[in-house]
Motif scaffolding. Sequence first.
Motif, PDB file in Angstrom:
ATOM      1  N   HIS A   1       6.155  -4.916  -0.984  1.00 57.05           N
ATOM      2  CA  HIS A   1       5.717  -3.779  -1.797  1.00 57.05           C
ATOM      3  C   HIS A   1       6.842  -2.748  -1.909  1.00 57.05           C
ATOM      4  CE1 HIS A   1       2.903  -0.890  -3.495  1.00 57.05           C
ATOM      5  NE2 HIS A   1       3.211  -0.020  -2.551  1.00 57.05           N
TER       6      HIS A   1
ATOM      7  N   VAL B   1      -3.430   2.001  -0.872  1.00 58.89           N
ATOM      8  CA  VAL B   1      -4.284   0.855  -0.552  1.00 58.89           C
ATOM      9  C   VAL B   1      -3.425  -0.204   0.139  1.00 58.89           C
ATOM     10  CG1 VAL B   1      -5.896  -0.851  -1.448  1.00 58.89           C
ATOM     11  CG2 VAL B   1      -5.714   1.369  -2.570  1.00 58.89           C
TER      12      VAL B   1
ATOM     13  N   THR C   1     -10.182  -4.690  -1.209  1.00 54.01           N
ATOM     14  CA  THR C   1      -8.854  -4.170  -1.541  1.00 54.01           C
ATOM     15  C   THR C   1      -8.698  -4.020  -3.046  1.00 54.01           C
ATOM     16  OG1 THR C   1      -7.943  -5.293   0.407  1.00 54.01           O
ATOM     17  CG2 THR C   1      -6.381  -4.549  -1.255  1.00 54.01           C
TER      18      THR C   1
ATOM     19  N   LYS D   1      -8.138  -0.480  -5.071  1.00 49.38           N
ATOM     20  CA  LYS D   1      -6.945  -0.310  -5.889  1.00 49.38           C
ATOM     21  C   LYS D   1      -7.290   0.141  -7.293  1.00 49.38           C
ATOM     22  CE  LYS D   1      -2.638  -0.682  -7.205  1.00 49.38           C
ATOM     23  NZ  LYS D   1      -1.633   0.304  -6.784  1.00 49.38           N
ATOM     24  N   HIS D   2      -8.377  -0.372  -7.840  1.00 46.11           N
ATOM     25  CA  HIS D   2      -8.724  -0.085  -9.234  1.00 46.11           C
ATOM     26  C   HIS D   2      -9.924   0.850  -9.379  1.00 46.11           C
ATOM     27  CE1 HIS D   2      -5.724  -2.900 -10.682  1.00 46.11           C
ATOM     28  NE2 HIS D   2      -6.140  -3.748  -9.771  1.00 46.11           N
TER      29      HIS D   2
END
Length: 731
Positions: free
Chosen positions: A558, A581, A661, A665-666
Motif C-alpha cells: 500500500h 482501513v 473491509t 473502504k467504500h
Amino acid sequence: MNRGKLILIAVIGAAIAAFWLLGGNEWLTLDALKQNREALEGWIEANLSIALGGFAIAYVVVTALSLPGAAVMTLAGGAFFGNLYGLVAVSVASTIGASIAFLVARFLLRDTLRAKYRDTIARIDRGVEKDGAFYLATLRLVPVFPFFLINLVMGLTAMKLRTYALVSWIAMLPGTLVYVNAGTQLGQIQSTGDIVSADLLLSFALLGLFPLIAKFVVGFIRRRKVYAGWQKPGHFDYNLLVIGGGSAGLVSAYIAAAVKAKVALIEKHKMGGDCLNTGCVPSKALIRSAKAADTLRHANRYGLESVPVKGSFKTIMNRVKDVIAKVEPHDSPERYRKLGVDCIAGEASFVSPWELEVRHNDGRTERLTARSIVVATGGKPAVPPIPGLNDMQPLTSDNLWELEEQPERLLVLGGGPIGSELAHAFARLGSKVTQVEMGERILAREDEDVSELVLKQFQADGVDVRLKHSAAEFRIEEGEKVAYCSHEGERVRIPFDQVLVAVGRAANTAGLNLERIGVDTLPNGTVPVEEDMSLRYPNVFACGDVAGPYQFTHAAAHQAWYAAVNGLFGQFKRFKVDYRVMPWVTFTSPEVARVGLSEAEAKAQGVAYEVTRYGIDDLDRAIAESEDHGFIKVLTPPGKDKILGAVVVGTHAGEILAEFTLAMKHGLGLNKILGTIHPYPTWNESAKYAAGEWKRAHAPEGILKLLEKLHGWRRGRSGNEPTKQKEVTTS
C-alpha cells in the motif's frame, strides 16, 4: 453534557437574549450611528480613555457572542477615535473576541464532534498542524467568509490558541484598516455596501491568495534549504531507483515499469524479501502442516478414527521449501526484467539525494543517479540484549527455516502474532512448547475476549503459556539450556532445547549511509517519513517495514504505491498515504482478523460505540465442518449501521473479514451487507448474520406493534386479543 458546559450555555443564552431585549440590534445600525454621532463626540473627547476602553469591551462582547453589528462598530471606531486609536482598539478587541469564540466552540463542541466524527477530525487536525496558519490567513483576508463562522469552525480543530490569535490579528488588519478609515468619512456612507466596492473586493480576493503564494514560496525555500550544498546532476540514469526487493520494493518497481519509467531494483540477497523467504509464505506452509497434523490427531470429530501423527520434521521443512520455490517465480529477477525493470544484485548506499553507490555482488562498484529514490530495505527480527541469550544460538523467523530436527522442548519468547503463530504450529506438530509473554495476555493488540479465546485453544493444544513472565537470563546448567524469568517478584526456571525469539522487528538501515544525507532513524529504528512517504528530501522516499508504522506485507504494498507515484509525478500532484482501513490477520487457530477500531481503542479514544456479536457456533457451515467456535464482533456508532471496526475469530476469519473491509473502504453499512445475497452454506454467511443481529437490535418496536394491530384487524380481530388455537380432531 457536564455542568460547566450547561452553565456556559446558559450565560451565553442570557447575554444574547439581553442584547435583543434591550434593543442592542437597534443601536448597532448605520442610521443609529449617524444620528448619535454629534451627541457622543463631545463626551468621548472629554473622556477618551473611558470611552476607548468601554468601546473595546463592547466590541469584544459583540464578536465573542457573534452578534450582528461588528461592521458598524468598526465604522464607529474610525468615526469617534480616528484612524490610529480606532485601528488599535478594533484590531485588539476583535482578536480577543474571536479568540474567546474560538475557545467557547472548543470547550462546548470539540469533544462531542471528536467522538462522533473521529476520523474526520483527526484528518482535519493533521492538515491544520501542517498548513493551518495559511488556511486561516486565507479565510481572514477574504471578506466573503463570515468571521463568526471561522471562529467556531477553527475552535473545533487542534490549532493552538496563540497561533489562532496571532494569525487572526495580522490577517484582519487590512480589512480593519479599510473599515476604520471609512468610518472617518461616515457622512458619505449610505450603507455598509459602500465601504467595499467591487474593485476592492477583487483586491481582497487577490490578497487572499497571498497565503497560497506564501506557502509555495516557503516550500520553495524549504527545498532550497534542504538541498543546500548538494549538486543536482544535469541528467539521470533512471527515473526511479529502488533499494530492496521485498514487497514494498517490488511494488514500487512494478508501478514505475507499468508507466514506462526507467527503473532499477537493487537487492543484495533474495528477491521477494522476508515475506517470500522467511515470513508469510514459509510460516503459512508450516501452519498448514500443523493443521493437518491436528486434523489427523482428532479425526474422530469427523466420524473417522483418530490416528497417531507420524512424519519426518525434515520432510515438513522440505515441503516448506518447495512452497517457497513454487511462489518464487512471481518475484524473480527474470519476471521483473521482462516487465522492464533493471534488477541489480548488490548493496546500495547514498552518495547524495539523487545518487547511489552500488556494490555489486560480483565485486564491481558503480554510481547510479535517479530523479527519485525509494528505500524499501525491510526489517529483521529484533533480539533483545538478555544475558546469555546469544550463547543459546537463538532461532528467529529468519533462521528458523534452516532447522532439520524438530525441537522436543521449544521456548518461545513473545506473545505477539509471530510468536503465537509459531508456538501453536510447533505444539500441533508435537513439540512441547512454552510461550513466555511479559504482558498480561497474548495478542495484546486485540481485545481481551479475543486473547482469552485464543489462550484457551492454546492451552487445549498443549501450549504452556506463561503470562507476566520476563526473560532475565539464559544459562547452560549441566549440559541443559535453561531460561530464568522474573514473575511477580519470583525467579522461575524453564529448561528448553531451542529458543525462538519473536519480540518484535527492527528496520534494516545499516549500510545505507543515511547519515550522509542527514537522515536519522527514529527511536524504534524506522526512518521518519512524511504523509507522502518522502524522507527529508522531496525526491527520496521510504516504504515498508523500514518506514513503519505497520509491519504487514499488504501495508508495505500500500505504501509502495504512494512512494512510486509521488516519486514519479510528485512535481505535479502528491498523494498522502491513507491508513483509514487497514486489515490484518493472525494465523493462529482460531484465526484472528481485524479491521478498524477495537473496543479497547474506541474506549481509549473516547469514541461512542455499540457492539454487535454473532457466535460462529450458530453458523451451519461451521457446524458441518466441526469448526463451530469463535465469534464476529462489529463496532458501530450508537443507532447507526456504519462500521467503525470488526474482528472475526474463528476458522477462515481472514476471508470473512474481507467483506467488512470492503464495506468500510467504500462507506457501506451493515444494512448493505444484510441486503446482499450470500450463497448457502458458506463461511461468509456469518457476515450477513452479524448484520442481522444488528438489525434485530435496532428493530422499530413502535412500528412493529402497529403492524401487529394492523394484521390483527385484517384477521377480523381487535389486534389486542390473543389468538386461540383451533382444536383439530382426527379419527
